[in-house]
Enzyme design. Structure first.
Site, mmCIF file in Angstrom:
data_model
loop_
_atom_site.group_PDB
_atom_site.id
_atom_site.type_symbol
_atom_site.label_atom_id
_atom_site.label_comp_id
_atom_site.label_asym_id
_atom_site.label_seq_id
_atom_site.Cartn_x
_atom_site.Cartn_y
_atom_site.Cartn_z
ATOM 1 N N ALA A 16 0.828 -1.206 0.000
ATOM 2 C CA ALA A 16 0.000 0.000 0.000
ATOM 3 C C ALA A 16 0.866 1.261 0.000
ATOM 4 C CB ALA A 16 -0.912 0.000 1.226
ATOM 5 N N ARG A 104 6.322 -12.092 -3.527
ATOM 6 C CA ARG A 104 6.155 -10.803 -2.822
ATOM 7 C C ARG A 104 7.392 -9.933 -2.947
ATOM 8 N NH1 ARG A 104 2.151 -10.310 1.418
ATOM 9 N NH2 ARG A 104 3.386 -8.588 2.178
ATOM 10 N N TYR A 208 0.747 -22.787 -6.101
ATOM 11 C CA TYR A 208 0.919 -22.330 -7.492
ATOM 12 C C TYR A 208 2.389 -22.048 -7.768
ATOM 13 C CZ TYR A 208 0.202 -17.907 -4.918
ATOM 14 O OH TYR A 208 0.249 -16.883 -4.002
ATOM 15 N N ASP A 290 -3.936 -2.866 4.753
ATOM 16 C CA ASP A 290 -4.246 -3.658 5.949
ATOM 17 C C ASP A 290 -4.479 -2.775 7.174
ATOM 18 O OD1 ASP A 290 -4.070 -6.014 4.581
ATOM 19 O OD2 ASP A 290 -2.450 -6.876 5.779
HETATM 20 C C1 FAD Z 1 -1.456 -16.431 4.368
HETATM 21 C C2 FAD Z 1 -1.672 -15.164 3.564
HETATM 22 C C3 FAD Z 1 -1.773 -15.223 2.158
HETATM 23 C C4 FAD Z 1 -2.005 -14.032 1.421
HETATM 24 N N1 FAD Z 1 -2.133 -14.108 0.058
HETATM 25 C C5 FAD Z 1 -2.501 -13.006 -0.639
HETATM 26 C C6 FAD Z 1 -2.709 -13.049 -2.064
HETATM 27 O O1 FAD Z 1 -2.526 -14.104 -2.706
HETATM 28 N N2 FAD Z 1 -3.109 -11.911 -2.709
HETATM 29 C C7 FAD Z 1 -3.315 -10.739 -2.017
HETATM 30 O O2 FAD Z 1 -3.729 -9.751 -2.631
HETATM 31 N N3 FAD Z 1 -3.073 -10.644 -0.688
HETATM 32 C C8 FAD Z 1 -2.682 -11.733 0.019
HETATM 33 N N4 FAD Z 1 -2.452 -11.641 1.358
HETATM 34 C C9 FAD Z 1 -2.631 -10.324 2.030
HETATM 35 C C10 FAD Z 1 -1.505 -9.360 1.793
HETATM 36 O O3 FAD Z 1 -0.274 -9.953 2.153
HETATM 37 C C11 FAD Z 1 -1.715 -8.068 2.627
HETATM 38 O O4 FAD Z 1 -3.067 -7.713 2.620
HETATM 39 C C12 FAD Z 1 -0.915 -6.910 2.023
HETATM 40 O O5 FAD Z 1 0.464 -7.196 2.123
HETATM 41 C C13 FAD Z 1 -1.232 -5.595 2.749
HETATM 42 O O6 FAD Z 1 -0.337 -4.586 2.348
HETATM 43 P P1 FAD Z 1 -0.030 -3.339 3.284
HETATM 44 O O7 FAD Z 1 0.951 -2.507 2.539
HETATM 45 O O8 FAD Z 1 -1.292 -2.738 3.754
HETATM 46 O O9 FAD Z 1 0.655 -3.955 4.573
HETATM 47 P P2 FAD Z 1 2.100 -4.688 4.677
HETATM 48 O O10 FAD Z 1 2.443 -5.386 3.404
HETATM 49 O O11 FAD Z 1 2.043 -5.474 5.944
HETATM 50 O O12 FAD Z 1 3.102 -3.478 4.841
HETATM 51 C C14 FAD Z 1 3.195 -2.697 6.015
HETATM 52 C C15 FAD Z 1 4.599 -2.072 6.067
HETATM 53 O O13 FAD Z 1 4.641 -1.166 7.143
HETATM 54 C C16 FAD Z 1 5.821 -1.387 7.915
HETATM 55 N N5 FAD Z 1 5.488 -1.001 9.287
HETATM 56 C C17 FAD Z 1 4.583 -1.584 10.107
HETATM 57 N N6 FAD Z 1 4.546 -0.952 11.288
HETATM 58 C C18 FAD Z 1 5.439 0.061 11.218
HETATM 59 C C19 FAD Z 1 5.843 1.055 12.132
HETATM 60 N N7 FAD Z 1 5.317 1.129 13.356
HETATM 61 N N8 FAD Z 1 6.783 1.941 11.737
HETATM 62 C C20 FAD Z 1 7.338 1.875 10.478
HETATM 63 N N9 FAD Z 1 6.999 0.931 9.583
HETATM 64 C C21 FAD Z 1 6.047 0.037 9.935
HETATM 65 C C22 FAD Z 1 6.064 -2.888 7.783
HETATM 66 O O14 FAD Z 1 7.408 -3.229 8.069
HETATM 67 C C23 FAD Z 1 5.694 -3.116 6.316
HETATM 68 O O15 FAD Z 1 6.776 -2.866 5.448
HETATM 69 C C24 FAD Z 1 -2.145 -12.782 2.096
HETATM 70 C C25 FAD Z 1 -2.006 -12.733 3.503
HETATM 71 C C26 FAD Z 1 -1.782 -13.908 4.239
HETATM 72 C C27 FAD Z 1 -1.652 -13.828 5.735
#
Ligand code: FAD
Length: 391
Positions: A16, A104, A208, A290
């Site tokens: 994100a 990823r 996959y 998320d």
């Molecule tokens: C088993 C499993 C399978 C999945 N398979 C899929 C799939 O096939 N397709 C799909 O679309 N999604 C899938 N997902 C979901 C997907 O991984 C997440 O929804 C997605 O990564 C969310 O992205 P994000 O950027 O919101 O959060 P994240 O990818 O978690 O990124 C958050 C970032 O913020 C950083 N951060 C966190 N807290 C702090 C802080 N306090 N200070 C500074 N930095 C911080 C972290 O280090 C990280 O880099 C899966 C999830 C699981 C559990």
């Protein structure tokens, strides 16, 4: 509102945060991303990027095809005898749309280099301890006590978001009594580009190919009573995974025999955030991905929703008169759709885990349905996959 020169601070260099950073920088904003990790790296695992997420990457000018494998089909199989229950021939049923298997780490690399190319500054080793919304502008406070005061703060800090906590407090999630193991195996190229779902009572496994078939991604889900932590870092003994699927077909057991490193993830239900933004006298804050709507993985939509959010938020900021109007428009657009997807993922949680006569009946119905109307199962989810947030 012109974004040229607008300072924006984004917490989190995940899917994100990096997608939003590039989207805003391409519109002229001056973007800094703060990331707690010491490097932009990801745990080894696969992601499925569906057409609704792929559209955003395309609109951001990022070559998804270069880092992904195009999925030809999804197959549901009986876990015990490997017989096919249903095949969704994606390439034939939806030739105009693309589903992709991606590592990823490759997606994060693509997004991070795309962000840097657009002028984004990524500051590593910057862990935000808490966010303060009590003053004129939002303030992010690091673990060392450094205060980052910014007119526009965006929380893309994932599941345990400090930004979300500042908006709505911490809400205890609900353990679904399911766990997911994740593993990557070496593989020989030449296997079909198919997402296989092997189903058994109380458990299923999704697999996959990745990176041109040289790797295989495994996500294995089991229902269990015991609580397990939610996060990317908990390792498990591969033997536990093998034992959980010891009654499955030789194909599945053959994969699991090769597993050397495996991570375990407790699956929790979180409510979608009620507040996605705060407007302060001289600044504003919003959340996405998320941080706003963690989801169970059963529809593989977490990262896809994060990409959609990133586009929608950048577009709202670029096309409305004020931060307040933009953030209201953003939440109004995104909250109902993401809540519907999260709810659909919750409802799918045990669909692959049937047992006894219900299982036989459901498999027969799926086999018949697949023979008579092969597109029907896919049509049910057209509202997810056909959605084009960039249109
Ligand atoms: C088993 C499993 C399978 C999945 N398979 C899929 C799939 O096939 N397709 C799909 O679309 N999604 C899938 N997902 C979901 C997907 O991984 C997440 O929804 C997605 O990564 C969310 O992205 P994000 O950027 O919101 O959060 P994240 O990818 O978690 O990124 C958050 C970032 O913020 C950083 N951060 C966190 N807290 C702090 C802080 N306090 N200070 C500074 N930095 C911080 C972290 O280090 C990280 O880099 C899966 C999830 C699981 C559990």
């Amino acid at each position: 509102m012109s974004l040229i020169g607008q300072p924006v601070t984004i917490l989190g260099a995940g899917v994100a945060g990096l997608a939003l950073a590039r989207a805003l920088a391409l519109r002229g904003a001056s973007v800094t991303v703060l990331e707690q990790a010491d490097a932009i790296r990801e745990v080894g695992a696969g992601l499925q990027i569906s057409p609704n997420g792929a559209t955003v990457l395309r609109a951001l000018g990022l070559p998804l095809d270069r880092i992904s494998t195009r999925a030809a089909a999804v197959e549901l199989r009986d876990g015990f005898d490997n017989s096919r229950v249903l095949r969704l021939d994606l390439a034939r049923l939806r030739p105009d749309m693309g589903w992709h298997f991606v590592h990823r780490a490759d997606l994060i690399d693509l997004l991070a280099s795309g962000a840097r190319d657009a002028g984004v500054v990524i500051r590593l080793l910057t862990k935000i301890d808490r966010v303060d919304l009590g003053g004129d502008r939002p303030r992010a406070i690091t673990a060392q006590g450094v205060e980052i005061d910014t007119p526009l703060l965006i929380g893309a800090d994932g599941l345990h978001s400090a930004a979300r906590a500042a908006l709505s407090g911490v809400v205890a999630p609900f353990f679904t009594h399911q766990v997911a193991w994740r593993a990557l195996l070496p593989s020989l190229p030449g296997e079909p580009n198919v997402a296989e779902v092997h189903m058994g009572p109380g458990r299923h496994i999704v697999s996959y190919p990745l990176r041109g078939g040289t790797l295989r991604n495994i996500v294995a889900v089991e229902e269990r009573r015991r609580w397990v932590e939610e996060g990317w870092t908990l390792r498990d003994d591969p033997l536990d995974l093998r034992l959980a699927f010891e009654a499955f077909s030789p194909r599945v057991r053959g994969w699991l025999e090769q597993v050397q490193d495996v991570w375990l993830w407790g699956l929790f239900r979180h409510p979608v955030a009620k507040r996605w933004h705060a407007i302060l006298p001289k600044g504003a804050m919003a959340i996405l991905g998320d941080a706003a709507h963690p989801t169970l993985p059963f529809l593989a939509q977490g990262a896809n929703m994060a990409l959609e959010d990133a586009w929608a938020l950048a577009q709202a900021l670029a096309t409305t008169d004020s931060h307040a109007a933009a953030l209201v428009a953003y939440q109004t657009l995104r909250a109902p759709r993401t809540a519907r997807i999260v709810e659909a993922a919750n409802a799918s949680a045990r669909a692959y885990h049937l047992s006894g006569p219900t299982r036989s009946l459901a498999h027969t119905a799926l086999r018949l349905g697949g023979a008579v109307a092969p597109g029907l199962a896919l049509k049910r989810y057209d509202w997810i996959y056909r959605h084009d947030v960039t249109a």
